[in-house]
Every structure is written in structure tokens, then in C-alpha cells.
Design a protein around this motif. Structure first.
Motif: not given
Length: 210
Positions: A81, A101-102, A105, A123-124, A126, A128-129, A132, A148
Motif C-alpha cells: 500500500q 493491513e488492508r 487500493e 484482515l481485521s 471491518d 469493508n475489509a 470492497c 479474515y
């Protein structure tokens, strides 16, 4: 694991396929960026500090169709990222093995992507994890293996319009999967394997009528 690169591999400028090369130094990662005809690349033993250099190299590999990236060890983070965003307009298959971490993009810009596998991503939790990824217009196969950390995974309405195969494996904290109406409208195969805390069948399973 893979193989250690011979010196001067960057001179093989007509090379189209390069599999299981070890990123044992930043120099090797830079050399890969010279192979501008590559269509398939798999690179192993990537360290966190190699991430930015790899993105610079990928930004030159505009012919890539398949890409595999694997970290040097399970707990190592893939640092993908950065402000550098490779434009991999022809990429159809992507495998990322290592902590994230995500979701980077630039992955969201892969309009031709058909197959995506996230392994050991952790992935934490979230909302939107994972959601998206539902905006990738041509995604047909998605594998989430140890990818996840949340207790609930929701597939929101309108997401994943062309997804045909979904694999969920060893999501160690997952308890519930929820499928909203008009989500996963093309799904044909749905596997949930070794998610030991699951408390029942996915909620909204009746919505998978496509």
C-alpha cells in the motif's frame, strides 16, 4: 519456496513467464521490473521492506496476466500500500499470500480480474475489509483462506455480480455469513471449510437463486 535468481536476469527482456523466483534481495525485485514482456510472475520470500520496490517494478509490467506474491514467512506483512499504483489492466489472476493491513487500493482498479486468492491475510474485522472486493466487475472466483479475522462476513446487495465460485477456509473467528438480496447473483459453487466456530448455515442462503 522457489529458486534463487541468476545474475543479470533483467537482461532477459523477452521473457514472458517467470515462476517461483525468490526475492532474496532488493536488487532482484528491481531486476524484475526490466522484464517488461512478462505475462506471468510468481515471486516468493518477499519481505515487508521489499513492498515499495516491488510496486515500482509492477508498474512497468503492463502485460501481466497472472501474478502470485508470497511473503517470506506466514507472519510477515506484505507492504503493498504505497503511492505507487501499478496499472495492471490485463491482469486476470492474483494470489496474495501473507499478512495484509488492508486490501491494497490498486487491487480495486483491476477491471479484468477474474480470480483472486487471499491467503494468511488476517484482515481485521471491518465491514469493508472484504466487501470492497464486491465492486470488481469481472471477478468470478474468490478464495479467502485464513484471510479474515472477523466474526461476521456480509455480502452486501449488488456485490460480486459475476462471482461463480466462493471458497472460505480456516477463518478461525468466523461465526456467521450473511448474504443480502441481489448479492452473489451468479454464484454456482460455495465452499465453507474448517471454519470451526460457524454457528449455522449462511443467513440469506435462500437469496442465492441465480
Amino acid at each position: 519456496w522457489g529458486f534463487k535468481s541468476p545474475d543479470g536476469i533483467g537482461k532477459l527482456t523477452s521473457l514472458e513467464r517467470l515462476h517461483n523466483i525468490e526475492a532474496d534481495s532488493g536488487k532482484i525485485v528491481r531486476e524484475i521490473g526490466k522484464l517488461i514482456q512478462l505475462r506471468e510472475l510468481s515471486i516468493t520470500k518477499l519481505r515487508r521492506e521489499d513492498g515499495k520496490e516491488l510496486l515500482y517494478s509492477l508498474s512497468r509490467l503492463t502485460n501481466l496476466r497472472e501474478l502470485h506474491i508470497c511473503s517470506i514467512k506466514e507472519e510477515e506483512t506484505l507492504d503493498l500500500q504505497h503511492s505507487v499504483s501499478p496499472r495492471l489492466g490485463f491482469l486476470t489472476s492474483l494470489w496474495l499470500t501473507g499478512r495484509l493491513e488492508r486490501v491494497p487500493e490498486w487491487v480495486m482498479s483491476l477491471q479484468s480480474l477474474r480470480t483472486l486468492a487471499l491467503q494468511n491475510s488476517e484482515l481485521s474485522e471491518d465491514e469493508n475489509a472484504i466487501d470492497c472486493l464486491g465492486h470488481l466487475p469481472n471477478l468470478m472466483e474468490l478464495t479467502l483462506y485464513r484471510a479474515y479475522e472477523g466474526e461476521t462476513l456480509c455480502f452486501n446487495a449488488g456485490g460480486f455480480p459475476k462471482l461463480q465460485k466462493l471458497d472460505l477456509g480456516q477463518l478461525k473467528r468466523l461465526k456467521w455469513v450473511r448474504v443480502e438480496e441481489e448479492s452473489l447473483s451468479s454464484l454456482q459453487k460455495f465452499f465453507i471449510v474448517d471454519c470451526k466456530l460457524m454457528e449455522g448455515l449462511p443467513l440469506g442462503l435462500q437469496n442465492l437463486t441465480g
